[in-house]
Design an enzyme around this catalytic site. Structure first.
Site, PDB file in Angstrom:
ATOM      1  CE  LYS A  17     -18.456  25.331  -7.153  1.00  0.00           C
ATOM      2  NZ  LYS A  17     -17.876  25.756  -5.847  1.00  0.00           N
TER       3      LYS A  17
ATOM      4  CB  THR B 232     -21.854  17.404   0.443  1.00  0.00           C
ATOM      5  OG1 THR B 232     -23.090  17.835   1.052  1.00  0.00           O
ATOM      6  CG2 THR B 232     -22.060  16.029  -0.174  1.00  0.00           C
TER       7      THR B 232
ATOM      8  N   GLY C 199     -18.646  21.980   2.657  1.00  0.00           N
ATOM      9  CA  GLY C 199     -17.363  22.544   2.230  1.00  0.00           C
ATOM     10  C   GLY C 199     -16.797  21.948   0.959  1.00  0.00           C
ATOM     11  CB  THR C 200     -18.128  19.759  -1.746  1.00  0.00           C
ATOM     12  OG1 THR C 200     -19.341  20.502  -1.908  1.00  0.00           O
ATOM     13  CG2 THR C 200     -18.404  18.528  -0.927  1.00  0.00           C
ATOM     14  N   GLY C 201     -17.296  22.849  -2.121  1.00  0.00           N
ATOM     15  CA  GLY C 201     -16.843  23.900  -3.029  1.00  0.00           C
ATOM     16  C   GLY C 201     -15.495  24.456  -2.626  1.00  0.00           C
ATOM     17  CB  CYS C 202     -14.028  25.250   0.684  1.00  0.00           C
ATOM     18  SG  CYS C 202     -15.267  26.415   1.284  1.00  0.00           S
TER      19      CYS C 202
END
Length: 267
Positions: free
Chosen positions: A176, A211, A213-216
């Site tokens: 990412k 932002t 928890g954006t990866g979750c």
């Protein structure tokens, strides 16, 4: 069979509601999917940071997972925070014997506030036991650097990290771009598959402090899209669109970094 695809998250709980199990279930719901969960750890957490972690016994994590899979027709699943080597191995052991669905591995290592979310021995266990089961792994830059030992400083080292990640056995890897420095108001996620040139997937960068928890949210959205029948690249692109809208609609829920608005797509 449920009218809504059943999707499973195997991850930690965020008491602040912005990441982990809570973010995953909100994201599944926003995509019209039914979410089930296996909780690998409890965190005492809010928008300011993580103040504590309590993990169940690895055997109980495995029992949760077996119990869900014995009854619920899971169409896709994801892993998030696996916390310890014992938990990572127990999850991998159950999945290796039962998995008949796409698995997205989000190798969550450190919270946005900088709190370690994995014990030291868990990194090798994820490399050795979990990544070989992954249809897609979704590390950010620091996670890819930790897992591969490669410092990502530009395109050449990023491609090298993709290759190293693939060598661990994942069928595809998405590094990412949120932690990369790019000009022009864009960021690029890179999708790598064995024997193929890395595929750039650019998306507009949203200027927001919210932002957490954006990866979750991104990995959960990819998982939901796979359950809905998308091909992998399409699942990633549709998840990017979802996350972009959620980030643009994010709002403060506390005094620190708040999450994106997972329900933005429902309005």
């Amino acid at each position: 069979m449920s009218a809504h695809p059943c999707v499973l998250t195997i991850a930690g709980s965020d008491s602040g509601g912005g990441a982990g199990i809570q973010a995953d279930l909100k994201t599944f719901m926003a995509h019209g999917c039914y979410g089930a969960s296996v909780i690998t750890a409890l965190t005492a957490q809010n928008t300011m940071g993580v103040t504590g972690i309590h993990a169940p016994d690895a055997d109980f994590v495995a029992l949760q997972l077996r119990t869900v899979l014995e009854d619920i027709p899971v169409r896709a699943a994801k892993t998030g925070m696996l916390f310890s080597a014992a938990i990572a191995r127990s999850v991998a052991c159950v999945l290796a014997g039962t998995k008949a669905f796409p698995l997205v591995v989000d190798p969550v290592c450190v919270s946005q506030s900088g709190h370690a979310l994995l014990q030291d021995d868990a990194v090798e266990a994820i490399r050795a036991h979990v990544l070989p089961l992954a249809d897609l792994a979704t590390p950010n830059r620091p996670e890819a650097e930790l897992l591969t030992g490669i410092a990502i400083t530009g395109r050449e080292s990023l491609f090298a990290a993709l290759e190293r990640m693939l060598s661990f056995g994942a069928k595809a890897v998405l590094i990412k771009g949120g932690h990369m420095d790019e000009e022009g108001g864009m960021l690029t996620d890179w999708l790598g598959r064995p024997g193929e040139e890395p595929l750039p997937l650019p998306v507009p960068r949203v200027d927001t402090p919210h932002t957490h928890g954006t990866g979750c949210a991104l990995s959960a959205a990819i998982t939901a899209r796979l359950a809905l029948g998308d091909a992998l690249a399409d699942a990633v692109k549709n998840a990017q669109i979802f996350l972009n809208k959620a980030l643009a609609s994010g709002y403060a829920v506390g005094r620190g970094a708040s999450p994106p608005d997972h329900m933005a797509g429902l309005r």
